[in-house]
Design an enzyme around this catalytic site. Structure first.
Site, PDB file in Angstrom:
ATOM      1  N   TYR A 145      11.972  20.975  34.423  1.00 16.65           N
ATOM      2  CA  TYR A 145      10.958  21.006  33.360  1.00 16.65           C
ATOM      3  C   TYR A 145      11.521  21.669  32.096  1.00 16.65           C
ATOM      4  O   TYR A 145      11.473  21.104  31.012  1.00 16.65           O
ATOM      5  CB  TYR A 145       9.741  21.769  33.875  1.00 16.65           C
ATOM      6  CG  TYR A 145       8.577  21.813  32.918  1.00 16.65           C
ATOM      7  CD1 TYR A 145       7.750  20.701  32.742  1.00 16.65           C
ATOM      8  CD2 TYR A 145       8.278  22.971  32.200  1.00 16.65           C
ATOM      9  CE1 TYR A 145       6.661  20.747  31.875  1.00 16.65           C
ATOM     10  CE2 TYR A 145       7.199  23.026  31.333  1.00 16.65           C
ATOM     11  CZ  TYR A 145       6.383  21.919  31.170  1.00 16.65           C
ATOM     12  OH  TYR A 145       5.303  21.960  30.310  1.00 16.65           O
ATOM     13  N   GLY A 148      14.401  19.769  30.763  1.00 14.03           N
ATOM     14  CA  GLY A 148      13.870  18.475  30.313  1.00 14.03           C
ATOM     15  C   GLY A 148      13.261  18.605  28.921  1.00 14.03           C
ATOM     16  O   GLY A 148      13.497  17.770  28.038  1.00 14.03           O
ATOM     17  N   LYS A 149      12.491  19.653  28.712  1.00 16.53           N
ATOM     18  CA  LYS A 149      11.856  19.841  27.405  1.00 16.53           C
ATOM     19  C   LYS A 149      12.889  20.217  26.344  1.00 16.53           C
ATOM     20  O   LYS A 149      12.759  19.865  25.173  1.00 16.53           O
ATOM     21  CB  LYS A 149      10.777  20.925  27.495  1.00 16.53           C
ATOM     22  CG  LYS A 149       9.555  20.500  28.301  1.00 16.53           C
ATOM     23  CD  LYS A 149       8.711  19.460  27.587  1.00 16.53           C
ATOM     24  CE  LYS A 149       7.430  19.180  28.352  1.00 16.53           C
ATOM     25  NZ  LYS A 149       6.562  18.200  27.679  1.00 16.53           N
ATOM     26  N   SER A 189      -6.857  27.819  36.844  1.00 17.12           N
ATOM     27  CA  SER A 189      -7.674  26.965  37.726  1.00 17.12           C
ATOM     28  C   SER A 189      -7.628  27.491  39.161  1.00 17.12           C
ATOM     29  O   SER A 189      -8.646  27.521  39.852  1.00 17.12           O
ATOM     30  CB  SER A 189      -7.220  25.513  37.634  1.00 17.12           C
ATOM     31  OG  SER A 189      -5.824  25.409  37.684  1.00 17.12           O
ATOM     32  N   GLY A 207       1.802  40.766  40.462  1.00 15.78           N
ATOM     33  CA  GLY A 207       0.814  40.452  39.412  1.00 15.78           C
ATOM     34  C   GLY A 207       1.078  41.176  38.104  1.00 15.78           C
ATOM     35  O   GLY A 207       0.244  41.163  37.209  1.00 15.78           O
ATOM     36  N   ARG A 211       1.204  36.603  30.875  1.00 18.43           N
ATOM     37  CA  ARG A 211       1.090  35.320  30.189  1.00 18.43           C
ATOM     38  C   ARG A 211       0.062  35.518  29.077  1.00 18.43           C
ATOM     39  O   ARG A 211      -0.758  36.443  29.123  1.00 18.43           O
ATOM     40  CB  ARG A 211       0.594  34.205  31.122  1.00 18.43           C
ATOM     41  CG  ARG A 211       1.541  33.787  32.239  1.00 18.43           C
ATOM     42  CD  ARG A 211       2.812  33.125  31.755  1.00 18.43           C
ATOM     43  NE  ARG A 211       3.637  32.638  32.858  1.00 18.43           N
ATOM     44  CZ  ARG A 211       4.547  33.369  33.525  1.00 18.43           C
ATOM     45  NH1 ARG A 211       4.750  34.641  33.222  1.00 18.43           N
ATOM     46  NH2 ARG A 211       5.255  32.809  34.496  1.00 18.43           N
ATOM     47  N   ASP A 271      10.350  32.823  38.015  1.00 18.96           N
ATOM     48  CA  ASP A 271       9.031  32.968  37.373  1.00 18.96           C
ATOM     49  C   ASP A 271       9.187  33.953  36.203  1.00 18.96           C
ATOM     50  O   ASP A 271       9.567  35.102  36.413  1.00 18.96           O
ATOM     51  CB  ASP A 271       8.050  33.522  38.408  1.00 18.96           C
ATOM     52  CG  ASP A 271       6.604  33.293  38.029  1.00 18.96           C
ATOM     53  OD1 ASP A 271       5.955  32.474  38.681  1.00 18.96           O
ATOM     54  OD2 ASP A 271       6.131  33.965  37.094  1.00 18.96           O
ATOM     55  N   PRO A 272       8.913  33.516  34.960  1.00 13.04           N
ATOM     56  CA  PRO A 272       9.119  34.423  33.821  1.00 13.04           C
ATOM     57  C   PRO A 272       8.277  35.700  33.931  1.00 13.04           C
ATOM     58  O   PRO A 272       7.113  35.649  34.316  1.00 13.04           O
ATOM     59  CB  PRO A 272       8.685  33.581  32.618  1.00 13.04           C
ATOM     60  CG  PRO A 272       8.857  32.164  33.052  1.00 13.04           C
ATOM     61  CD  PRO A 272       8.512  32.168  34.520  1.00 13.04           C
TER      62      PRO A 272
HETATM   63  P1  NAD Z   1      -1.255  17.263  32.740  1.00 11.19           P
HETATM   64  O1  NAD Z   1      -0.390  17.207  33.945  1.00 11.19           O
HETATM   65  O2  NAD Z   1      -2.716  17.426  32.900  1.00 11.19           O
HETATM   66  O3  NAD Z   1      -1.039  15.964  31.851  1.00 11.19           O
HETATM   67  C1  NAD Z   1       0.152  15.240  31.804  1.00 11.19           C
HETATM   68  C2  NAD Z   1      -0.211  13.755  31.764  1.00 11.19           C
HETATM   69  O4  NAD Z   1       0.999  12.974  31.674  1.00 11.19           O
HETATM   70  C3  NAD Z   1      -0.936  13.296  33.028  1.00 11.19           C
HETATM   71  O5  NAD Z   1      -2.049  12.503  32.687  1.00 11.19           O
HETATM   72  C4  NAD Z   1       0.113  12.493  33.779  1.00 11.19           C
HETATM   73  O6  NAD Z   1      -0.431  11.521  34.625  1.00 11.19           O
HETATM   74  C5  NAD Z   1       0.935  11.919  32.623  1.00 11.19           C
HETATM   75  N1  NAD Z   1       2.308  11.563  33.000  1.00 11.19           N
HETATM   76  C6  NAD Z   1       3.197  12.320  33.689  1.00 11.19           C
HETATM   77  N2  NAD Z   1       4.358  11.662  33.834  1.00 11.19           N
HETATM   78  C7  NAD Z   1       4.201  10.465  33.205  1.00 11.19           C
HETATM   79  C8  NAD Z   1       5.047   9.343  33.018  1.00 11.19           C
HETATM   80  N3  NAD Z   1       6.298   9.308  33.512  1.00 11.19           N
HETATM   81  N4  NAD Z   1       4.554   8.272  32.340  1.00 11.19           N
HETATM   82  C9  NAD Z   1       3.286   8.271  31.861  1.00 11.19           C
HETATM   83  N5  NAD Z   1       2.438   9.311  32.015  1.00 11.19           N
HETATM   84  C10 NAD Z   1       2.896  10.400  32.665  1.00 11.19           C
HETATM   85  O7  NAD Z   1      -0.658  18.415  31.824  1.00 11.19           O
HETATM   86  P2  NAD Z   1      -1.172  19.021  30.441  1.00 11.19           P
HETATM   87  O8  NAD Z   1      -1.441  20.445  30.647  1.00 11.19           O
HETATM   88  O9  NAD Z   1      -2.204  18.161  29.845  1.00 11.19           O
HETATM   89  O10 NAD Z   1       0.158  18.924  29.575  1.00 11.19           O
HETATM   90  C11 NAD Z   1       0.339  17.915  28.595  1.00 11.19           C
HETATM   91  C12 NAD Z   1       1.656  18.155  27.866  1.00 11.19           C
HETATM   92  O11 NAD Z   1       1.656  19.435  27.254  1.00 11.19           O
HETATM   93  C13 NAD Z   1       2.870  18.103  28.790  1.00 11.19           C
HETATM   94  O12 NAD Z   1       3.929  17.461  28.116  1.00 11.19           O
HETATM   95  C14 NAD Z   1       3.205  19.557  29.007  1.00 11.19           C
HETATM   96  O13 NAD Z   1       4.572  19.752  29.265  1.00 11.19           O
HETATM   97  C15 NAD Z   1       2.791  20.171  27.675  1.00 11.19           C
HETATM   98  N6  NAD Z   1       2.462  21.604  27.853  1.00 11.19           N
HETATM   99  C16 NAD Z   1       1.282  21.984  28.422  1.00 11.19           C
HETATM  100  C17 NAD Z   1       1.022  23.328  28.592  1.00 11.19           C
HETATM  101  C18 NAD Z   1      -0.270  23.829  29.183  1.00 11.19           C
HETATM  102  O14 NAD Z   1      -0.410  25.031  29.372  1.00 11.19           O
HETATM  103  N7  NAD Z   1      -1.247  22.993  29.466  1.00 11.19           N
HETATM  104  C19 NAD Z   1       1.973  24.289  28.193  1.00 11.19           C
HETATM  105  C20 NAD Z   1       3.151  23.851  27.652  1.00 11.19           C
HETATM  106  C21 NAD Z   1       3.394  22.508  27.446  1.00 11.19           C
HETATM  107  N1  UDP Z   2       0.341  32.612  39.610  1.00 13.10           N
HETATM  108  C1  UDP Z   2      -0.297  33.456  40.530  1.00 13.10           C
HETATM  109  N2  UDP Z   2      -1.181  32.910  41.414  1.00 13.10           N
HETATM  110  C2  UDP Z   2      -1.469  31.586  41.440  1.00 13.10           C
HETATM  111  C3  UDP Z   2      -0.822  30.720  40.504  1.00 13.10           C
HETATM  112  C4  UDP Z   2       0.080  31.278  39.620  1.00 13.10           C
HETATM  113  O1  UDP Z   2      -0.073  34.671  40.524  1.00 13.10           O
HETATM  114  O2  UDP Z   2      -2.288  31.173  42.283  1.00 13.10           O
HETATM  115  C5  UDP Z   2       1.263  33.204  38.626  1.00 13.10           C
HETATM  116  C6  UDP Z   2       2.619  32.520  38.517  1.00 13.10           C
HETATM  117  O3  UDP Z   2       3.527  33.056  39.449  1.00 13.10           O
HETATM  118  C7  UDP Z   2       2.998  32.848  37.087  1.00 13.10           C
HETATM  119  C8  UDP Z   2       1.653  32.880  36.360  1.00 13.10           C
HETATM  120  O4  UDP Z   2       0.665  33.060  37.354  1.00 13.10           O
HETATM  121  O5  UDP Z   2       3.573  34.124  37.013  1.00 13.10           O
HETATM  122  C9  UDP Z   2       1.358  31.622  35.561  1.00 13.10           C
HETATM  123  O6  UDP Z   2       1.545  30.520  36.427  1.00 13.10           O
HETATM  124  P1  UDP Z   2       1.247  29.021  35.994  1.00 13.10           P
HETATM  125  O7  UDP Z   2       1.700  28.155  37.110  1.00 13.10           O
HETATM  126  O8  UDP Z   2      -0.152  28.910  35.542  1.00 13.10           O
HETATM  127  O9  UDP Z   2       2.143  28.787  34.672  1.00 13.10           O
HETATM  128  P2  UDP Z   2       3.654  29.126  34.268  1.00 13.10           P
HETATM  129  O10 UDP Z   2       4.325  29.926  35.332  1.00 13.10           O
HETATM  130  O11 UDP Z   2       4.293  27.799  34.089  1.00 13.10           O
HETATM  131  O12 UDP Z   2       3.503  29.905  33.024  1.00 13.10           O
END
Ligand code: NAD
Ligand code: UDP
Length: 313
Positions: A145, A148-149, A189, A207, A211, A271-272
């Site tokens: 991930y 990739g980004k 969630s 914990g 974030r 995990d950051p």
């Molecule tokens: P999400 O998983 O709910 O949405 C991603 C969507 O992309 C889904 O509908 C999935 O079906 C679709 N998808 C995945 N792979 C695909 C593919 N190969 N072709 C077509 N569709 C594809 O996630 P989100 O939280 O809505 O995130 C949306 C974007 O924002 C992502 O690019 C994610 O990396 C970026 N982002 C989100 C967060 C966050 O906290 N929500 C943080 C950082 C970056």
């Molecule tokens: N985390 C947690 N319990 C959970 C899910 C996540 O303690 O049930 C922690 C996880 O280890 C991370 C933080 O919460 O330190 C945020 O996790 P998330 O997956 O939401 O996002 P990301 O790690 O990508 O920021």
């Protein structure tokens, strides 16, 4: 003429909120999704509308469309989802962004990339400004991930330099709100669903990691301002309010069922430890800052999950 927007990942959490905003503004929207982590339910209310089209397609395959703007969000964002098929995740970021930039170049569209705070990895600089180059493990379980980004950002800037493609790069920090999946695996969630079901809340590690949580409406407003403005980015969009994961668990529990236990599970690899955006650029260039407090955002997110669990969806 109304603007034609392509939203990749439009059936996902953030994408579907963006669909709503653009449809409500009277624009045309093509929602493209492979439904890997998205749901038709998120955009069902627009099916049949004259300005709306839904295409089931995978961004790792090229596609030809006539559009003015590409909002490139397709990519699973939850560690549980993106780690379940890490090779696919890397392909989605690299090939997906490559294909969408190819399309943008061909039709002269502007492309916004939904990048992430994960490009900073497990940061040694705190809080994180856009100038920080990050500390990412290239071979760990989050690398598909994060890297990739990073390559997606690189591709954007190379298309801009080589072909003059108009790009906007947004670094999104942890965002939450209605339409996250109950089994999405992300922390907000997870905690809400666990508490609503009367289960203990699962802290990974002790914990103490932090974030900074941004409510979805604020995030989408920042995304639209970035797309409409003149600045390429990268620009951080997030809420600078920083909380430990334990504090988040306590806040969620206190609103739903104060007696619930907090249990610990092992901290996942890489995990950051800390994450907080510097948003000076967004304030200055986009006149944007988040408006919704964690308190308010949690209220509406809890209400959403309560209703969803009650309806058995
Ligand atoms: P999400 O998983 O709910 O949405 C991603 C969507 O992309 C889904 O509908 C999935 O079906 C679709 N998808 C995945 N792979 C695909 C593919 N190969 N072709 C077509 N569709 C594809 O996630 P989100 O939280 O809505 O995130 C949306 C974007 O924002 C992502 O690019 C994610 O990396 C970026 N982002 C989100 C967060 C966050 O906290 N929500 C943080 C950082 C970056
Ligand atoms: N985390 C947690 N319990 C959970 C899910 C996540 O303690 O049930 C922690 C996880 O280890 C991370 C933080 O919460 O330190 C945020 O996790 P998330 O997956 O939401 O996002 P990301 O790690 O990508 O920021």
């Amino acid at each position: 003429m109304t603007r034609r927007n392509l939203i990749t990942g439009g059936a996902g959490f953030l994408g579907s909120h963006l669909v709503d905003r653009l449809m409500e503004a009277g624009e045309e929207v093509i929602c493209l999704d492979n439904f890997y982590s998205g749901r038709k339910d998120n955009i069902r209310h627009w099916l049949g509308h004259a300005n709306f089209e839904l295409i089931r397609h995978d961004v790792t395959e090229p596609i030809r469309l006539e559009i003015d703007r590409i909002w490139h969000l397709a990519c699973p964002a939850s560690p549980v989802h993106y780690q379940s098929n890490p090779i696919k995740t890397a392909k989605t970021s690299f090939l997906g962004t490559y294909n969408m930039l190819g399309l943008a170049r061909r039709v002269g569209a502007r492309l916004l990339l939904a990048s992430t705070s994960e490009v900073y990895g497990d940061p040694e600089v705190h809080p994180q400004p856009e100038s920080y180059r990050g500390c990412v493990n290239t071979i760990g379980i989050r690398s598909c991930y994060d890297e990739g980004k990073r390559i997606a950002e690189t591709l954007c800037f190379d298309y801009q330099r080589m072909h003059g493609t108009e790009i906007r790069v947004m670094r999104i920090f942890n965002t939450y709100g209605p339409r996250m999946l109950p089994d999405d695996g992300r922390v907000v969630s997870n905690f809400i669903v666990q508490a609503l079901q009367g289960q203990s809340l699962t802290l990974y590690g002790d914990g103490s990691q932090t974030r900074s949580f941004c409510y979805v409406d604020d995030l989408i407003e920042g995304m639209i301002r970035l797309m409409n403005g003149d600045h390429t980015g990268p620009i951080n969009i997030g809420n600078p309010g920083e909380f430990t994961i334990r504090q988040l668990a306590e806040r969620v529990r206190e609103r739903i069922q104060p007696g619930l236990e907090l249990t610990t599970q092992p901290l996942p690899q890489d995990d950051p430890l800390q994450r907080q955006p510097v948003i000076d650029l967004a304030r200055e260039l986009l006149d944007w800052e988040p408006k919704v407090s964690l308190h308010e955002g949690l209220e509406s997110t809890i209400a959403y999950f309560r209703e969803r669990l009650r309806a058995g969806r």
